[in-house]
Design a protein around this motif. Structure first.
Motif, PDB file in Angstrom:
ATOM      1  N   LEU A 149       0.850  -1.189   0.000  1.00 14.48           N
ATOM      2  CA  LEU A 149       0.000   0.000   0.000  1.00 14.48           C
ATOM      3  C   LEU A 149       0.887   1.240   0.000  1.00 14.48           C
ATOM      4  CD1 LEU A 149      -3.176   0.568   0.522  1.00 14.48           C
ATOM      5  CD2 LEU A 149      -2.375   1.296   2.775  1.00 14.48           C
ATOM      6  N   THR A 150       0.505   2.208  -0.832  1.00 17.88           N
ATOM      7  CA  THR A 150       1.210   3.495  -0.868  1.00 17.88           C
ATOM      8  C   THR A 150       0.395   4.495  -0.053  1.00 17.88           C
ATOM      9  OG1 THR A 150       1.975   2.997  -3.101  1.00 17.88           O
ATOM     10  CG2 THR A 150       2.096   5.295  -2.396  1.00 17.88           C
ATOM     11  N   GLY A 151       1.070   5.256   0.778  1.00 16.74           N
ATOM     12  CA  GLY A 151       0.384   6.284   1.563  1.00 16.74           C
ATOM     13  C   GLY A 151       1.048   7.636   1.349  1.00 16.74           C
ATOM     14  N   LEU A 152       0.261   8.613   0.947  1.00 16.85           N
ATOM     15  CA  LEU A 152       0.812   9.953   0.682  1.00 16.85           C
ATOM     16  C   LEU A 152       0.079  10.965   1.539  1.00 16.85           C
ATOM     17  CD1 LEU A 152       0.652   9.364  -3.060  1.00 16.85           C
ATOM     18  CD2 LEU A 152       2.611  10.578  -2.150  1.00 16.85           C
ATOM     19  N   LEU A 153       0.813  11.841   2.146  1.00 11.34           N
ATOM     20  CA  LEU A 153       0.179  12.987   2.795  1.00 11.34           C
ATOM     21  C   LEU A 153       0.653  14.232   2.056  1.00 11.34           C
ATOM     22  CD1 LEU A 153      -1.658  13.859   5.203  1.00 11.34           C
ATOM     23  CD2 LEU A 153       0.462  14.474   6.377  1.00 11.34           C
ATOM     24  N   TYR A 154      -0.289  14.954   1.493  1.00  6.11           N
ATOM     25  CA  TYR A 154       0.061  16.171   0.747  1.00  6.11           C
ATOM     26  C   TYR A 154       0.124  17.349   1.700  1.00  6.11           C
ATOM     27  CZ  TYR A 154      -0.821  13.341  -3.358  1.00  6.11           C
ATOM     28  OH  TYR A 154      -0.780  12.348  -4.299  1.00  6.11           O
ATOM     29  N   LEU A 155       1.068  18.231   1.404  1.00  8.32           N
ATOM     30  CA  LEU A 155       1.341  19.330   2.329  1.00  8.32           C
ATOM     31  C   LEU A 155       1.348  20.663   1.595  1.00  8.32           C
ATOM     32  CD1 LEU A 155       4.229  17.517   4.253  1.00  8.32           C
ATOM     33  CD2 LEU A 155       1.930  17.969   5.116  1.00  8.32           C
ATOM     34  N   ASN A 156       0.276  20.919   0.878  1.00 12.88           N
ATOM     35  CA  ASN A 156       0.230  22.141   0.061  1.00 12.88           C
ATOM     36  C   ASN A 156      -1.030  22.939   0.377  1.00 12.88           C
ATOM     37  OD1 ASN A 156       2.545  21.068  -1.555  1.00 12.88           O
ATOM     38  ND2 ASN A 156       0.993  19.526  -2.049  1.00 12.88           N
ATOM     39  N   PRO A 157      -0.980  23.668   1.489  1.00 17.78           N
ATOM     40  CA  PRO A 157      -2.202  24.330   1.957  1.00 17.78           C
ATOM     41  C   PRO A 157      -2.720  25.381   0.982  1.00 17.78           C
ATOM     42  CG  PRO A 157      -0.288  25.012   3.261  1.00 17.78           C
ATOM     43  CD  PRO A 157       0.161  23.905   2.377  1.00 17.78           C
ATOM     44  N   GLU A 158      -1.827  25.911   0.152  1.00 21.07           N
ATOM     45  CA  GLU A 158      -2.240  26.985  -0.753  1.00 21.07           C
ATOM     46  C   GLU A 158      -2.634  26.457  -2.128  1.00 21.07           C
ATOM     47  OE1 GLU A 158      -1.578  30.411   0.346  1.00 21.07           O
ATOM     48  OE2 GLU A 158      -1.365  29.324   2.253  1.00 21.07           O
ATOM     49  N   ARG A 197      -2.626  -2.757  -9.623  1.00 20.53           N
ATOM     50  CA  ARG A 197      -3.996  -2.251  -9.523  1.00 20.53           C
ATOM     51  C   ARG A 197      -4.075  -0.730  -9.672  1.00 20.53           C
ATOM     52  NH1 ARG A 197      -5.587  -5.519  -4.121  1.00 20.53           N
ATOM     53  NH2 ARG A 197      -3.332  -5.399  -3.850  1.00 20.53           N
ATOM     54  N   THR A 198      -2.946  -0.052  -9.457  1.00 21.56           N
ATOM     55  CA  THR A 198      -3.005   1.415  -9.442  1.00 21.56           C
ATOM     56  C   THR A 198      -1.933   2.072 -10.315  1.00 21.56           C
ATOM     57  OG1 THR A 198      -3.588   1.080  -7.097  1.00 21.56           O
ATOM     58  CG2 THR A 198      -3.421   3.363  -7.879  1.00 21.56           C
ATOM     59  N   PRO A 199      -2.128   2.052 -11.625  1.00 20.50           N
ATOM     60  CA  PRO A 199      -1.231   2.875 -12.450  1.00 20.50           C
ATOM     61  C   PRO A 199      -1.539   4.345 -12.142  1.00 20.50           C
ATOM     62  CG  PRO A 199      -2.593   1.364 -13.797  1.00 20.50           C
ATOM     63  CD  PRO A 199      -3.157   1.356 -12.422  1.00 20.50           C
ATOM     64  N   HIS A 200      -0.502   5.135 -12.012  1.00 17.31           N
ATOM     65  CA  HIS A 200      -0.737   6.544 -11.664  1.00 17.31           C
ATOM     66  C   HIS A 200       0.389   7.413 -12.186  1.00 17.31           C
ATOM     67  CE1 HIS A 200       1.678   4.817  -8.382  1.00 17.31           C
ATOM     68  NE2 HIS A 200       2.202   6.026  -8.235  1.00 17.31           N
ATOM     69  N   GLU A 201       0.122   8.699 -12.220  1.00 19.80           N
ATOM     70  CA  GLU A 201       1.161   9.645 -12.637  1.00 19.80           C
ATOM     71  C   GLU A 201       0.982  10.936 -11.855  1.00 19.80           C
ATOM     72  OE1 GLU A 201       0.708  10.900 -16.720  1.00 19.80           O
ATOM     73  OE2 GLU A 201      -1.371  11.514 -16.392  1.00 19.80           O
ATOM     74  N   VAL A 202       2.069  11.691 -11.766  1.00 25.21           N
ATOM     75  CA  VAL A 202       1.970  13.041 -11.208  1.00 25.21           C
ATOM     76  C   VAL A 202       2.016  13.991 -12.394  1.00 25.21           C
ATOM     77  CG1 VAL A 202       3.009  14.765  -9.696  1.00 25.21           C
ATOM     78  CG2 VAL A 202       3.117  12.338  -9.063  1.00 25.21           C
ATOM     79  N   ARG A 203       0.956  14.748 -12.542  1.00 28.94           N
ATOM     80  CA  ARG A 203       0.877  15.704 -13.653  1.00 28.94           C
ATOM     81  C   ARG A 203       1.831  16.872 -13.403  1.00 28.94           C
ATOM     82  NH1 ARG A 203      -5.179  14.741 -15.258  1.00 28.94           N
ATOM     83  NH2 ARG A 203      -4.765  12.724 -16.230  1.00 28.94           N
ATOM     84  N   PRO A 204       2.257  17.546 -14.466  1.00 25.21           N
ATOM     85  CA  PRO A 204       3.242  18.624 -14.305  1.00 25.21           C
ATOM     86  C   PRO A 204       2.838  19.629 -13.228  1.00 25.21           C
ATOM     87  CG  PRO A 204       2.868  18.155 -16.628  1.00 25.21           C
ATOM     88  CD  PRO A 204       1.878  17.319 -15.861  1.00 25.21           C
ATOM     89  N   ALA A 205       3.742  19.858 -12.317  1.00 26.82           N
ATOM     90  CA  ALA A 205       3.485  20.806 -11.222  1.00 26.82           C
ATOM     91  C   ALA A 205       4.059  22.166 -11.618  1.00 26.82           C
ATOM     92  CB  ALA A 205       4.133  20.302  -9.935  1.00 26.82           C
ATOM     93  N   GLN A 206       3.247  23.190 -11.451  1.00 20.15           N
ATOM     94  CA  GLN A 206       3.700  24.544 -11.812  1.00 20.15           C
ATOM     95  C   GLN A 206       4.202  25.296 -10.586  1.00 20.15           C
ATOM     96  OE1 GLN A 206       4.034  24.649 -14.828  1.00 20.15           O
ATOM     97  NE2 GLN A 206       2.550  23.094 -15.496  1.00 20.15           N
ATOM     98  N   GLN A 207       3.878  24.815  -9.432  1.00 16.01           N
ATOM     99  CA  GLN A 207       4.322  25.429  -8.170  1.00 16.01           C
ATOM    100  C   GLN A 207       4.991  24.343  -7.335  1.00 16.01           C
ATOM    101  OE1 GLN A 207       4.008  28.623  -7.398  1.00 16.01           O
ATOM    102  NE2 GLN A 207       2.904  29.071  -9.301  1.00 16.01           N
ATOM    103  N   PRO A 208       5.845  24.754  -6.398  1.00 12.45           N
ATOM    104  CA  PRO A 208       6.434  23.732  -5.521  1.00 12.45           C
ATOM    105  C   PRO A 208       5.330  22.915  -4.836  1.00 12.45           C
ATOM    106  CG  PRO A 208       7.505  25.848  -5.209  1.00 12.45           C
ATOM    107  CD  PRO A 208       6.344  26.095  -6.117  1.00 12.45           C
TER     108      PRO A 208
END
Ligand SMILES: O=C(O)CCC(=O)C(=O)O
Ligand SMILES: [Fe+2]
Length: 524
Positions: A149-158, A197-208
């Motif tokens: 299992l992959t677990g991600l916590l995102y930290l981008n309040p803005e 079961r979960t192919p995924h990608e991170v789309r281009p990020a324009q901000q940190p």
């Protein structure tokens, strides 16, 4: 609270992923974000590398390809030395660990989790940084294939639309069809199955864009690989055919060798094991609780940048086992019903002696701290454990099993471990064994054909006695399978026999197979 967990569990079961917003209390997530930013600003995140099927060593994985993935990452322990920026990371790990163990009540597969990776802190710096479509565990690379299992916590309040960096999940059956797009909003937890079961990608990020990533690992307790290095000893149950986990030991007699502690012996060995004095070594217990800092072994050290480097457990994180037929009387192998040795290799530095419990049909292996490690089916027939040795240095428990007299019907089944349909007689078994000896594949060291049995969960969530998956790894072309009542024959496309795997006793439904060039998958 339990209702909430139940709903989360249902979501994970249904969708294969789960999004939880507002996972941490507000103050905690602010704290964690400032720790992550401090770590980045201190220069401790570096361009990420990849480990994929074309890379077979961690050092080779240091290559950098920012077209493929443009994040900077670091791998961290959560203790004060490993993470000197504050306790926010530790607090998060406690919370997510607790949540997962509670979720295990509703999602049985999560019970397989035995440890986790180090923490991967990642920053996509903006400017179009992305990570192309992939799965986190492709089943091939040993450094990644224990990821459950992959677990991600995102930290981008803005975060706002237009900032990019969304995580897109695709259909498992068609990697071109989008299933879900997850925005990397602050304090959002995302969980998903790490495998195909979960192919995924991170789309281009324009901000940190910041995230903390974990992989929850399983020990593959039911997946047993058998290296076909020597003439296989036929095993009348879904168990491996490899002769030895540690060929160098040469210790097949079950007697103690230097450095080996006797762990249980005597006539009532079942009872002796259950209560046998356990030779606990320091550091034994932590690897079993699923909350310890997994990995951190010596193998991956110093190779920063490799995606999976930290996942190498100190002694490999598989509980491996093999059955080995023991020589009897004048060096002759007897037929399958005689004496067998079960070898169980327990990972971890100086592990404590595992505890075995023997039932009519299974041997249950637990760590010295009581964590279940593996449940291994016994061959058909009646078996008695008659001696056991434990090598703490090698983490290897070797136990001898003797066949007890059985009724004629069951003894004939036990005595024909590799016979074809209807071939229960000993002449047929002997002929089959001779054929096995003649098959070139069974001796080939150059291109081992590995196989393993994986026990599948059933619909009711309990481990099924009857659903098994056979995995065969054959180098080269897609192999051909032939399933008879008693065995599965694996042959090369040209018809060269590669492997014969005895089927457990009983009747098995028609296999549903899925083949890929690199991986054969056959489900019963
Ligand atoms: O940061 C994310 O959203 C996912 C990153 C990812 O897929 C990975 O590191 O494997
Ligand atoms: Fe990923």
């Amino acid at each position: 609270m339990d209702d909430v967990q139940e709903a989360f569990g249902a979501q994970l079961l249904r969708d294969g992923h789960l999004v939880i917003d507002g996972f941490l209390p507000e103050g905690h997530v602010t704290q964690l974000r400032s720790e992550v930013v401090a770590c980045h600003e201190a220069g401790h995140l570096h361009v990420a590398g990849l480990v994929d099927s074309s890379i077979n060593s961690v050092s080779a994985a240091k290559y950098e390809n920012t077209q493929t993935r443009g994040d900077v990452i670091g791998w961290f322990d959560s203790d004060e030395q490993g993470w000197p920026y504050g306790r926010g990371l530790h607090n998060y790990l406690v919370k997510v660990g607790t949540m997962l163990s509670e979720l295990g009540a509703h999602v049985p597969e999560l019970k397989q989790i035995t440890s986790r990776s180090k923490v991967m802190v990642a920053c996509y710096p903006g400017g179009g940084a992305r990570y192309v479509k992939h799965v986190d565990n492709d089943g091939k690379h040993p450094l990644c294939r224990t990821r459950l299992l992959t677990g991600l916590l995102y930290l981008n309040p803005e975060w706002k639309p237009g900032d990019g960096g969304e995580l897109a999940i695709y259909e498992q059956s068609d990697k071109n069809v989008e299933r879900r797009v997850v925005q990397p909003r602050g304090n959002r937890l995302l969980l998903f199955w790490s495998d195909w079961r979960t192919p995924h990608e991170v789309r281009p990020a324009q901000q940190p864009r910041y995230a903390v990533t974990l992989w929850f690992l399983h020990k593959c307790t039911d997946l047993r690989w058998a290296e076909e290095e020597e003439l296989p000893a036929p095993v009348p149950a879904p168990a491996s055919e490899a002769p030895s986990l540690d060929a160098a030991s040469g210790d097949v007699t079950g007697t103690a060798t230097p450095g080996v502690h006797t762990c249980g012996s005597g006539t009532d060995t079942t009872a002796a094991w259950a209560t046998s004095p356990v030779d606990d070594g320091p550091g034994d217990s932590n690897n079993d609780d699923g909350k310890s800092d997994g990995g951190g072994g010596t193998v991956g050290r110093g190779h920063t940048g490799a995606h999976c480097e930290q996942l190498v457990q100190p002694a490999g994180d598989m509980v491996r086992h093999c059955w080995r037929r023991l020589e009897v009387q004048g060096g002759q192998l007897n037929d399958g019903a005689g004496r067998w040795e079960l070898r169980v290799e327990v990972p971890g530095e100086r592990p404590g002696c595992p505890v075995l419990e023997v039932s009519d049909s299974h041997v249950s292996v637990s760590s010295s701290s009581g964590a279940p490690l593996a449940q291994l089916p016994l061959p058909a027939g009646r078996w008695e454990a008659s001696g056991s040795t434990w090598s703490r240095k090698r983490g290897l428990l070797a136990t001898t099993f003797e066949a007890l007299p059985t009724t004629p019907a069951s003894s004939s089944t036990a005595a024909a471990p590799v016979a074809g349909p209807g071939d229960a007689g000993s002449a047929a078994a002997a002929a089959a064994e001779k054929a096995a000896a003649a098959a070139p594949c069974t001796r080939g060291r150059a291109a081992p054909v590995r196989h393993g049995w994986l026990r599948l969960g059933d619909a009711g969530g309990r481990e099924s006695e009857s659903a098994w998956e056979l995995r065969v790894e054959v180098p080269g072309e897609c192999p051909v399978l032939e399933v008879s009542e008693a065995q599965v024959c694996v042959a090369s496309p040209g018809g060269r026999p590669l492997l014969r795997v005895p089927l457990p006793r009983g009747s098995w439904g028609p296999p549903a197979n899925k083949w890929s060039r690199r991986r054969g998958l056959l489900t019963f």
